[in-house]
Design an enzyme around this catalytic site. Structure first.
Site, PDB file in Angstrom:
ATOM      1  N   GLY A   1       1.101  -1.305   0.267  1.00  0.00           N
ATOM      2  CA  GLY A   1      -0.300  -0.395   0.348  1.00  0.00           C
ATOM      3  C   GLY A   1       0.608   0.978   0.614  1.00  0.00           C
ATOM      4  O   GLY A   1       0.539   2.296  -0.638  1.00  0.00           O
TER       5      GLY A   1
ATOM      6  N   MET B   1       4.301   3.236   2.324  1.00  0.00           N
ATOM      7  CA  MET B   1       6.238   2.852   2.960  1.00  0.00           C
ATOM      8  C   MET B   1       5.875   4.560   3.433  1.00  0.00           C
ATOM      9  O   MET B   1       6.582   5.723   2.562  1.00  0.00           O
ATOM     10  CB  MET B   1       7.214   2.945   1.694  1.00  0.00           C
ATOM     11  CG  MET B   1       8.024   2.751   3.279  1.00  0.00           C
ATOM     12  SD  MET B   1       8.379   1.393   4.172  1.00  0.00           S
ATOM     13  CE  MET B   1       9.587   1.712   5.085  1.00  0.00           C
TER      14      MET B   1
ATOM     15  N   GLU C   1       0.334   6.359   7.685  1.00  0.00           N
ATOM     16  CA  GLU C   1       1.860   6.051   6.915  1.00  0.00           C
ATOM     17  C   GLU C   1       3.153   6.790   7.746  1.00  0.00           C
ATOM     18  O   GLU C   1       3.676   7.530   8.415  1.00  0.00           O
ATOM     19  CB  GLU C   1       2.434   6.232   5.808  1.00  0.00           C
ATOM     20  CG  GLU C   1       1.838   4.840   4.866  1.00  0.00           C
ATOM     21  CD  GLU C   1       2.155   3.601   4.703  1.00  0.00           C
ATOM     22  OE1 GLU C   1       3.124   3.903   6.145  1.00  0.00           O
ATOM     23  OE2 GLU C   1       1.735   2.961   4.959  1.00  0.00           O
TER      24      GLU C   1
HETATM   25  N1  B3K Z   1       6.015  -0.444   6.358  1.00  0.00           N
HETATM   26  C1  B3K Z   1       5.959  -1.332   5.566  1.00  0.00           C
HETATM   27  C2  B3K Z   1       5.743  -1.949   5.072  1.00  0.00           C
HETATM   28  C3  B3K Z   1       6.745  -2.462   4.362  1.00  0.00           C
HETATM   29  C4  B3K Z   1       6.480  -4.070   4.058  1.00  0.00           C
HETATM   30  C5  B3K Z   1       7.592  -4.654   3.187  1.00  0.00           C
HETATM   31  N2  B3K Z   1       7.648  -6.115   2.674  1.00  0.00           N
HETATM   32  C6  B3K Z   1       4.121  -0.380   5.529  1.00  0.00           C
HETATM   33  C7  B3K Z   1       3.031   0.241   6.516  1.00  0.00           C
HETATM   34  O1  B3K Z   1       3.299  -1.122   7.132  1.00  0.00           O
HETATM   35  O2  B3K Z   1       3.411   0.989   6.742  1.00  0.00           O
HETATM   36 ZN    ZN Z   2       2.784  -0.126   9.054  1.00  0.00          ZN
END
Ligand code: B3K
Ligand code: ZN
Length: 853
Positions: A258, A260, A295
């Site tokens: 979705g 990052m 995010e």
């Molecule tokens: N932290 C990222 C997800 C990363 C996934 C890597 N395979 C998005 C989120 O959870 O906000």
């Molecule tokens: Zn997250």
């Protein structure tokens, strides 16, 4: 089959093996000379021995890199290079490491590291993508400041932090906040921005931008507002202020998930940020608002305080999901959000936790960490935090969070650190509560009741079935919210939190004047399966009187579930008494339309399969589909007299907005339209489709036409209208597979992969087609195995390009042991065919072998 030796070469990483890195990184300087096929990355990194580490091996991760040169303190050195990284002998004092590597972003179809999407450069580093950019200790406990110079002939050159200097074809960025490499980001391309600004609570002005491809500027306003609301909410509710001069969001079309949360430079799948009424549904708007918030909230829960190692992923993800749920509850309707979250938990997390992929919220081993970005880590992780908050109370929670931020800012932390702040603030011992992080599986909670002489006793028994690697389970702490009603429907005991800690435990309520009707597990206060036999009369009573909106919904859900089970298993007809009772709720215009629409949602077909399986009946997907069709037909017929007036009342006459009030009306209207379509053959849907001026109405009408088999012209018209809009075309691809009768689903998916606009390299398009196939329960589980074979073929083809998306989609097979022997054999064969491919990725190898068990 792949031979055992090959499988065993996959290394397993264990939580208990954690050791700190032998060096600290004081500063990182990176220079990128961009070129699609041969980007040069120069690094200059200041290392110093880590006094907390005993192992001083200098190992830098690095994959798919061409090493051009390496120096220590300015002198060339020879490193020992393998496919995973390099080692080198280094001074025992602080030193500067420099390297130059070459990478090929245009060949990077895995979309991890630095890659290209429609001519723009983009990065994705979490979890372990930075090692595909340069040699580095690519682990979250190594935190450093980054200064980045980008050179390339593009009008926009972005990285983390604040802009420092720029000129023609170059820009420099500096991020003053130490961060792990997984939060690094770089974007370059011909982009345009939708600007905004925000004044923080202490008066700092922050420049906001949403960067998009030219032509998409008109789809940014909603996302920008969502960002500002999130920034304000985090100040007001959590006391968290933004900490840089700029906050950039970039929309990218090719993205594995979705969005990052890279520091100061969030990268979003364009489907999760771009929105307009004509092209996006209400559900899209809600999701975009939630993801932007999620995010953004990571800036504190994830970035300022990060994870010591990837086993601690839930530390940032569970907490941030919990925070974004709170935000959505505050922005919209709290009961509607809670019901939606529980539907999602039951639809995605329960099957995971009750099948071969079950793992603890904090896993203890993995082969590929990308396989653990799961509903368990995220959504169950958030439920665990919700329970903690219920147990310590709102004030205790707020104090604990204050302490967490004060104590751990700038650190890479563990679940132990997290729980300790709660212990220190509340004086509670959370060692038993911690089992929620280490025991996998969904606890089952049985209840008995007794009443005598004014005392009502509830006796609970908890039991968690065995899960892979965990045969025996210990009792967990269960917060059970209970209210009691008297015969008149008055609440004689308001919501009370019972704290269950034993395998079996009784709770007494004294001084009652008669046997009450209990409302148990209000608000879904713990993520368990409640096993309680309940009479029809009691349910009808609660349906009418329960003051807890979640439990009122739950009663209706349980009635629908049990009615469907009786239809499938015993050949019963639809439960007309329930349909009539539900009619009262649906027509009650004092209730929120969104809530009324949710009351129509019983279990999904896949959930029903699980319920039957647990009750000892092998689920037949065709019979489940048939029962659900028969039930809806009965509802349509029984409600035929009032459906037109309900449809009229659900019409929105004002200009479109995606606010909760209009969204609820349109959701109810869509549910009514789908019932009407069963009576009028699609006439009302056709009228809505032709006159729709927003995507929500257009798509709900199209969905009805597909279900009615009346879609040929509408699909052609839709394609003609929207062929230039890739996000709308994803809907077109998905809906005609997802909404069609099961018998057509696989053939349609197969045919659509031959469509000129199908693109194997675009994860959104792949998911639109194959995600929709997997979601069409009876269509995927066709008796002849065509659904399974088709998905296996597609996964085999995709794995060579994009292991992460392939591995994720393998979970479509996770429920395979529920079904009859023939279907099991077909699914097993499909999985073994995938496992037997030469050069299968580590991601997919791990997933398939776990699913096969
Ligand atoms: N932290 C990222 C997800 C990363 C996934 C890597 N395979 C998005 C989120 O959870 O906000
Ligand atoms: Zn997250």
């Amino acid at each position: 089959m792949k031979d055992a030796a090959a499988e065993m070469t996959q290394e397993t990483i264990y939580l208990e093996d954690y050791t700190p890195f032998g060096f600290v990184v004081e500063e990182v300087h990176l220079t990128f000379l961009l070129d699609p096929g041969a980007t040069r990355v120069k690094s200059k990194i200041s290392f110093a021995p880590n006094p907390d580490a005993t192992d001083k091996t200098f190992f830098l991760h690095g994959e798919d890199l061409k090493l051009i040169s390496a120096k220590i303190n300015g002198k060339p050195v020879t490193a020992d290079v393998t496919a995973q990284g390099l080692t080198c002998s280094v001074p025992t004092k602080p030193f500067v490491w420099e390297s130059e590597v070459e990478i090929a972003p245009d060949k990077n179809t895995a979309l991890e590291g630095l890659y290209m999407s429609n001519g723009m450069y983009c990065t994705q580093c979490e979890a372990e993508g930075f090692r595909k950019i340069t040699y580095y200790p690519d682990r979250p406990d190594v935190m450093s400041t980054f200064t980045v110079r980008i050179e390339g002939p593009h009008n926009v050159l972005l990285s983390n932090g604040n802009p420092e200097k720029s000129g023609k074809n170059w820009a420099e960025w500096h991020d003053p906040w130490p961060k792990p490499s997984y939060l690094f980001a770089l974007v370059a391309g011909e982009l345009v921005n939708f600007p905004g600004s925000f004044r923080t609570c202490s008066g700092n002005k922050v420049e906001l931008n949403i960067w998009v491809r030219p032509g998409d500027e008109n789809k940014c306003a909603f996302g920008m507002e969502a960002l500002k609301k999130s920034m304000r909410w985090d100040e007001e509710v959590y006391g968290r202020e933004y900490d840089l001069d700029v906050f950039n969001i970039v929309a990218v079309d090719d993205f594995n998930m979705g969005a990052m949360e890279n520091k100061g430079l969030n990268v979003f799948n364009s489907s999760c940020v771009l929105a307009s009424p004509e092209t996006s549904t209400d559900a899209n708007f809600e999701r975009i608002e939630a993801i932007i918030a999620h995010e953004y909230f990571h800036n504190w829960t994830g970035n300022r305080i990060t994870c010591r190692d990837w086993f601690q992923l839930c530390l940032k993800e569970g907490l941030t999901v919990f925070r974004d749920s709170q935000f959505t509850s505050d922005m919209r309707s709290a009961p509607v959000k809670r019901i939606g979250d529980v539907m999602d938990l039951r639809g995605r997390q329960f099957p995971e936790d009750q099948g071969p992929l079950s793992h603890p919220v904090r896993p203890e081993s993995f082969q590929e960490i990308n396989n653990f970005y799961t509903a368990t880590v995220y959504e169950k992780g958030a439920e665990v935090i919700g329970m903690l908050k219920r147990l310590v109370g709102d004030e205790g929670y707020a104090e604990a969070l204050e302490l967490y931020f004060a104590r751990h800012d700038g650190q890479a932390c563990t679940i132990e650190n997290w729980l300790k702040v709660f212990e220190d603030v509340t004086g509670r011992d959370l060692s038993q509560f911690k089992r929620w992080y280490s025991q996998s599986g969904t606890p089952r909670l049985a209840v008995d009741e007794a009443y005598a002489d004014g005392t009502y006793t509830l006796t609970f028994r908890q039991k968690t079935p065995p899960t892979p690697g965990q045969d025996e389970k210990l009792p967990q702490v269960l917060p059970i919210a209970v209210g009691l009603l008297n015969d008149n429907g008055d609440e004689v005991v308001e919501t009370t939190l019972l704290e269950m800690t034993e395998a079996e435990q009784s709770f007494e309520f004294k001084g009652l004047s008669g046997k009450p009707v209990p409302s148990i597990l209000r608000g879904f206060s713990a993520p368990v399966v409640l096993e309680r036999a309940s009479t029809h009369a009691e349910r009808a009573f609660l349906l009418a009187h329960d003051t807890d909106p979640f439990n009122r919904w739950e009663v209706s859900y349980n009635l629908a579930r049990d009615g469907l089970v009786a239809m499938v298993r015993d050949g019963a007809g639809p439960d007309l008494a329930w349909i009539d009772a539900l009619a009262q709720v649906i027509r009650d215009d004092t209730l929120d339309p969104a809530f009324r629409e949710l009351m129509l949602n019983g279990p999904s077909q896949s959930e029903l399969a699980q319920v039957l399986f647990e009750a000892g009946t092998t689920p037949d997907p065709d019979a489940i589909w048939q029962a659900s069709e028969t039930l809806k037909q009965a509802m349509a017929e029984r409600w035929s007299a009032f459906l037109p007036s309900l449809a009229e009342a659900a019409k929105v006459t004002d200009d479109y907005t995606p606010d909760a009030e209009q969204v609820g009306k349109r959701a109810l209207g869509a549910a009514v339209l789908s019932l009407q379509t069963r009576l009028d053959g699609g006439a009302a849907a056709q009228a809505q489709f032709s006159g729709a001026d927003n995507m929500t109405l257009q798509l709900s009408a199209l969905s009805c036409l597909i279900r009615a088999g009346q879609e040929t012209d509408a699909l052609a018209a839709f394609e003609e209208q929207w062929q230039g809009d890739r996000l709308v075309m994803d809907k077109w691809f998905g809906l005609q597979i997802g909404a069609t009768a099961p018998v057509n689903a696989a053939a349609r998916a197969e045919a659509l992969t031959g469509h000129a606009a199908f693109d194997w390299k675009n994860p959104n398009r792949f998911r639109a087609v194959f995600g929709a196939l997997a979601m069409n329960h009876a269509g995927f589980h066709r008796k002849d195995g065509k659904g399974y074979a088709l998905l296996a073929d597609a996964l085999i083809r995709l794995d060579a390009m994009n292991p992460q998306t392939t591995a994720r989609m393998c979970s479509a097979f996770q429920t395979w042991r529920r079904y009859d022997a023939d279907r099991q054999a077909l699914m097993q064969a499909a999985l073994e065919r995938i496992a037997g491919q030469p050069n299968l990725s580590r991601d997919t190898t791990e997933m398939v072998s776990r699913i096969l068990g």
